[in-house]
Enzyme design. Structure first.
Site, PDB file in Angstrom:
ATOM      1  N   ASP A 428       0.863  -1.177   0.000  1.00 48.84           N
ATOM      2  CA  ASP A 428       0.000   0.000   0.000  1.00 48.84           C
ATOM      3  C   ASP A 428       0.903   1.231   0.000  1.00 48.84           C
ATOM      4  OD1 ASP A 428      -2.293   1.657   0.386  1.00 48.84           O
ATOM      5  OD2 ASP A 428      -1.864   1.697   2.531  1.00 48.84           O
ATOM      6  N   ARG A 653      -2.152  15.070  -2.459  1.00 50.19           N
ATOM      7  CA  ARG A 653      -3.536  14.567  -2.489  1.00 50.19           C
ATOM      8  C   ARG A 653      -4.463  15.769  -2.585  1.00 50.19           C
ATOM      9  NH1 ARG A 653      -3.908   9.437   0.810  1.00 50.19           N
ATOM     10  NH2 ARG A 653      -5.923  10.201   1.533  1.00 50.19           N
ATOM     11  N   ASP A 870      -1.314  -0.792   6.098  1.00 55.20           N
ATOM     12  CA  ASP A 870      -1.569  -0.279   7.444  1.00 55.20           C
ATOM     13  C   ASP A 870      -3.039  -0.075   7.745  1.00 55.20           C
ATOM     14  OD1 ASP A 870      -1.676   3.292   7.421  1.00 55.20           O
ATOM     15  OD2 ASP A 870      -1.906   1.973   5.694  1.00 55.20           O
TER      16      ASP A 870
END
Length: 1182
Positions: A428, A653, A870
């Site tokens: 990830d 982001r 996570d």
């Protein structure tokens, strides 16, 4: 300002959230109640009611143990004898009770009892620990209503369905409870669900309005209600039911359900009714065993055991045939060849007239006699070694995170050696490669880009281009190219790393679109679910937010001048900068609704009332926001899209911000429909709420975009670089946009300069044109063909470069393309392309796609895969992979709870794999090979003696010599090898990562090496037997002229076997410690001690070992000379082969050992040229 402690008591959240509590009406579809799956009836405050007792609900005690007192022995024995080796020795033990046995039954059964008993004790201790935990949980105390408004303490295990309990602050819920009331006026409470899903942020729960007034114990004296709801199930996030109270029905939702093992926080007390108990509770329903995982070495070891069984049966079969032939010839026309056996008057076991039956019986005897080919203590020794290896991993100080105060934690010891064979890592990104600690960096408002901070990705891009970039340089320029003064420096604020003098210090009021900027930051201060906490002493405001992103937005608004500080039941309050007066003014917004974020909506909205205007503020992903803009709301769309692209290129982001004004009539219509949807009692309730919300989140006016940075964790680029040099392929599966993922890939060294990128995506004109037409069938067909074409083209590029250049490829694919690439008719082609690329990045991946990709890589390559993540969205991927690594990060502990090994940061993966993985793989491989060697050496000497003795079925050794060989005289050294041996130090493992390829290519446990160790065992056995036999067969054994009998030959051979196998161990070690010296030489010394003690016992106990050492062996010089000679000569073949192999066919670790010893005394930093030589040599081998 008011302290948070004074605020919370007044909160009424019923009008805020989209999950507002039900009204007194019961409209909508509630036909599920009473139907299949919805049959549970609870009589609240009447647990003893006859109707309830008839239903026989589970009690509230829980049991996590594997065994009970009654079934421990039979169940544990069944588990032990499921192993083929143990079952074999059980059969041998049973046969030892018959006349066929070549030794006493006790000597055959005792070793099996020791091994099985030790394993059962280990399992019993582990199960007892679980039992004590169960006892502790079941005996916890909770206040329960006993009648007449009196609450008394009782144990959790005594709770029954229908009981009313009182839980106080920081207490755990003993069962699944229906929230009736709390210390707050509107029956809200805060719940921590870390024990359920690992999330640390608090959840808000709320009881029904009709029961919210039950604040005192006495009010429950006459309280009665009936709850009808769904049957027990494992879904943590759903609950459908109704409550009948005072002849009215009220709908129930997940907001009224408090789950067992959750914790009450920030609330003085709650009253709740017990709905589900014990094993009916949702947390226990979710307690399924994780997928069973076994290492490749264990699986292959089973095959080797079966191979040894084949050898065992083969030599027993051959020996029995020869025995039958010899026995038949013993009596020929009255002539007796072996007269001393009395073939004319023998039992069926040696009767020449019944030679066939004698051969069959001899076959069973031979199986018992040669059964020592199978290492009885192998499985138990492996379990011990793995447990100790796990302890070493847990206690490695180099994998301890001081900041998080978390060490590495091996949650299972089954996969230690698998860590040394990882071929592909699937990772990830957010929270795994990055910190998941968001910082507000940049923003685009009204088509103007603000923010001058340089991101990690921008710095990496600059380095690739041969230049450098700093915040100071960036701050001294602007879009127009003019010089700007750098901003004033002040202490950094967590979550805020924004620098732009045009916005800060109130300067935004001078910007051309100051009105848009004002709404932009006002939206950030309002559109959230954060709870402010005001320090009464300093007046500072902190925020409890559901995600790091949300906290960063609220902090950014505060830093710019829009300070949110108070939330009440129907309002949000903040301090704003007045553009006209320049003063801070207090503004209060009436809060009407919060339309929450979820993964399908990809946005959240807040509806507020401000000075008579009803406003909807919305923030969300660009993929869903731009399509919701009104025709007049797209003024800044072009510029905003450009900036969003730039932010993605910088690795940030992004979220799009927009708003709209709603007229009164439309709002009333929306509120009515939303209320109706919330009151439905149906499994489609949430979908209907989303549909209503979707209709109001349209015709938006674009404000701009935010950009937050999730910085890389420390050491990630170096770790990935080292793992790549180890030959491990790395895949990143992320939900980010392609541009963001690519640039993050460069910054973390996943993508490198010179790599040729193969990009597969569907953002092409043909597909976009079809999407506008809306023909889903045509879109799917064209998309599938496009993805197949792009995959084929990528494969062609790789094929064209094969053998002609050293071009390295990287594959990048987006989520839409990945969906088609994973289809049955295309996934193998996609995998073939991917495995020829050094790095793979899958963008916009859903949790399901992550799991499917992991499954494809694992099954398609047949090699070891490791997944690391996570968050809860990584659980499927972790469980699907051969090894799941959980990062104990910001997103809670759900990934950790589903993992095999937990670490605090990604960079620790380097040491976990390259050091511990390499060591564990080498240790386990060498240990198992040595087990086979020592047992074949021992077992084959008995076979040779049988050949020499005409297959008489008599063992060469005393019964107890046979029994204790694997337990006392040869097991401790091999366990020490499995725990402590190192071919090279940790420093050299990290210095030469290519060493790791020994495990990836399985060089140390391939059939060639296993068979070579077996061959070594056969050679050692042959040399031991013939040297001993030839030494003793003709001449006198001692000065008194006595010749050697079976007792002397057997003891001498046994001594040689003990010396040879332990010397062989000593020569195999690469890292000798005091413990290993003690184990090796102690095992040899133990043999002599045992021989003296056992030989001193009466003859009826010691049999043919009676004083054989004291009176015969120890006094004979030939015994000591023979032992020395055999021990030395038998290891010469091993030493010779090892020397030749190291000189002409060196393995990776042997090359590094050569480098190490040839550079002894030099500093590690001076080994550059030598390292280059090793790398070139190793790469040549590859």
């Amino acid at each position: 300002m008011k302290g948070v402690s004074r605020i919370k008591k007044k909160l009424h959240f019923s009008k805020i959230y989209s999950f507002a509590r039900g009204k007194t009406t019961f409209k909508g579809d509630h036909t599920h109640i009473g139907g299949h799956g919805f049959t549970r009836v609870v009589f609240v405050n009447e647990p003893d009611r006859f109707d309830g007792e008839v239903r026989d609900y589970a009690d509230n005690s829980v049991r996590s143990t594997k065994y009970t007192v009654a079934n421990f022995v039979p169940k544990s024995l069944f588990e032990q004898f499921r192993r083929v080796a143990n079952f074999f020795f059980l059969v041998i033990g049973i046969l030892a009770l018959t006349q066929l046995a070549p030794y006493t039954a006790v000597s055959a059964i005792l070793p099996l009892c020791v091994i099985v008993g030790a394993t059962m004790v280990k399992e019993g201790v582990e199960d007892w620990r679980r039992k004590t935990q169960d006892i502790e949980v079941n005996n916890r105390k909770v206040k329960v209503h006993k009648g007449d408004g009196i609450f008394e303490y009782t144990e959790w295990k005594n709770l029954r369905v229908g009981n009313i309990v009182k839980i106080e602050k920081d207490g755990f819920f003993p069962a699944d409870l229906l929230l009736l009331s709390s210390s707050y006026e509107d029956a809200v409470c805060y719940v921590e669900t870390m024990n359920l899903d690992g999330e640390t942020n608090l959840k808000l729960k709320q009881g029904l309005d009709v029961t919210s007034s039950l604040h005192e114990d006495i009010k429950f004296r006459d309280f009665k209600a009936t709850v009808k709801c769904e049957d027990p199930n494992a879904n943590l996030y759903s609950f459908v039911g109704s409550m009948e109270f005072e002849e009215q029905k009220y709908p129930l939702s997940p907001q009224q359900l408090l789950l067992r093992d959750s914790k009450l926080r920030n609330t003085d007390f709650i009253f709740g009714a017990v709905i589900f108990t014990g094993h009916d509770t949702k947390v226990i329903q979710n307690s399924v065993d994780p997928p069973s995982k076994r290492s490749n070495i264990e699986k292959k070891m089973d095959k080797v055991i079966y191979f040894l069984f084949c050898i065992l049966f083969l030599i027993a079969f051959i020996g029995s045939i020869l025995f039958g032939i010899i026995t038949k010839d013993d009596l020929d026309n009255g002539s007796m060849k072996r007269w001393y056996l009395r073939p004319d008057d023998s039992t069926i076991f040696f009767d020449p007239k019944r030679a066939a039956a004698a051969a069959i019986f001899h076959f069973l005897t031979a199986l018992m006699l040669y059964g020592f080919f199978i290492p009885i203590s192998l499985y138990f020794s492996i379990e011990i070694v793995k447990v100790v290896q796990s302890i070493f991993i847990n206690q490695d100080i180099h994998m301890y995170s001081e900041e998080a105060d978390k060490p590495a934690h091996a949650r299972t010891s089954n996969l230690n050696e698998e860590l040394g064979q990882v071929n592909t890592i699937l990772s990830d990104k957010t929270g795994t490669l990055t910190c998941n600690s968001m910082e507000f960096i940049k923003c685009s408002v009204a088509g103007v880009a603000y923010g001058r901070t340089v991101t990690e990705v921008e710095k990496a891009v600059a380095r690739r281009n041969g230049s450098t970039l700093s915040d100071d340089e960036h701050a001294n320029g602007s879009e127009s190219g003019e010089f700007r003064e750098p901003p004033d420096l002040k202490a950094p604020t967590r979550g805020f790393n924004f620098t732009d003098e045009r916005i800060m210090n109130g300067n935004w009021v001078n910007e051309p679109y100051s009105d848009v900027i004002q709404i932009f930051f006002r939206l950030l201060a309002i559109c959230h679910t954060a709870i402010p906490e005001v320090d009464d002493d300093t007046g500072n405001v902190s925020y409890e937010a559901e995600s790091p992103d949300e906290a960063a937005f609220v902090i950014a608004a505060r830093e710019v001048g829009f300070e949110f500080y108070e939330r009440t039941q129907t309002s949000l309050s903040m301090y704003e900068l007045d553009p006209v007066s320049g003063d801070k003014v207090e503004r209060t917004y009436e809060l009407l609704h919060v339309l929450e974020f979820n993964s399908s909506r990809k946005r959240m909205s807040v509806i507020v009332k401000d000075e008579g205007r009803i406003l909807l503020f919305c923030k969300g992903a660009d993929s869903v926001m731009f399509e919701r803009l009104s025709v007049n709301g797209k003024e800044f769309e072009g510029k905003t899209l450009e900036h969003v692209q730039e932010y993605a290129d910088a690795g940030l982001r992004t979220l799009i911000l927009a708003y709209r004004e709603i007229d009164e009539e439309k709002y009333k219509e929306f509120a009515t429909k939303l209320s109706e949807a919330k009151n439905l009692v149906t499994e489609h309730r949430e979908t209907l709420i989303e549909e209503v919300s979707d209709k109001v989140e349209k015709d938006l006016i674009l404000l701009g975009a935010t950009a937050v940075e999730d910085k890389l964790q420390n050491g990630v680029p170096d770790c990935i670089d080292k793992l790549s040099k180890a030959g491990i392929k790395i895949w990143v599966l992320t939900g980010d946009k392609m541009e963001t993922a690519i640039n993050i890939g460069f910054s973390c060294s996943l993508l490198r300069q010179g790599m040729k990128q193969i990009i597969i995506h569907l953002d092409i004109p043909e597909i976009q044109a079809l999407e506008k037409g809306g023909d889903k069938t045509a879109i799917a067909k064209a998309s599938r063909e496009s993805v197949h074409h792009q995959i084929s083209e990528g494969a062609r590029q790789i094929t064209a470069n094969t053998g002609t250049s050293h071009q390295v490829f990287a594959l990048i694919i987006d989520g839409k393309s990945l969906a088609y690439a994973l289809e049955d008719n295309m996934k193998n082609t996609f995998l073939e392309l991917a495995i020829h690329c050094a790095s793979v990045i899958c963008c916009r991946s859903s949790p399901k796609q992550k799991a499917l990709v992991t499954r494809l890589v694992k099954s398609g390559t047949g090699k070891t895969t490791l997944a690391i993540g996570d968050g809860a969205n990584d659980v499927g991927m972790l469980q699907e992979a051969d090894i799941g690594i959980g990062i104990s990060g910001v997103e809670g502990m759900q990934a950790v709870m589903s993992s095999d090994i937990a670490i605090a940061q990604f960079r620790y993966l380097e040491r976990l794999l390259l050091v511990h993985g390499h060591w564990c793989y080498r240790r386990m491989s060498s240990m198992i090979c040595y087990f086979f060697y020592k047992n074949i050496t021992f077992g084959f000497t008995m076979f040779l003696y049988e050949v020499y003795a005409s297959f008489s079925g008599e063992p060469a050794y005393n019964d107890w010599f046979l029994s204790l060989y694997s337990i006392l005289f040869s097991s401790l050294p091999v366990v020490a090898l499995g725990v402590l041996d190192q071919d090279v130090s940790a420093r050299y493992c990290l210095k030469f990562p290519i060493l790791y390829q020994e495990g990836v290519q399985n060089l140390l446990f391939r059939w060639r090496r296993i068979l070579s160790w077996m061959l070594n065992g056969f050679i050692s056995a042959i040399m031991i037997f013939f040297f001993c036999k030839k030494t003793m067969e003709l001449q006198a054994y001692d000065a008194e002229g006595r010749t050697a009998g079976r007792d002397i030959l057997g003891a001498s051979m046994y001594t040689c076997v003990v010396w040879v196998v332990n010397l062989q161990m000593a020569l195999s070690l690469r890292y000798i410690t005091l413990i290993q010296h003690i184990c090796i030489w102690g095992s040899i010394a133990l043999w002599y001690i045992f021989l003296m003690v056992y030989g001193a016992m009466p003859p009826n106990l010691s049999k043919n070992a009676y004083k054989v050492f004291i009176e015969t062996l120890a006094r004979s010089a030939s015994y000591w000379i023979l032992t020395f000679f055999v021990a030395i000569t038998t290891v010469i073949p091993f030493i010779s082969c090892s020397a030749i192999k190291m000189r002409f066919f060196p393995m990776y670790h042997e090359m590094v050992q050569y480098i190490r010893y040839n550079n002894k005394g030099l500093k590690l930093t001076s080994l550059g040229s030598t390292k280059g030589f090793a790398d070139r040599t190793i790469n040549h081998k590859l």
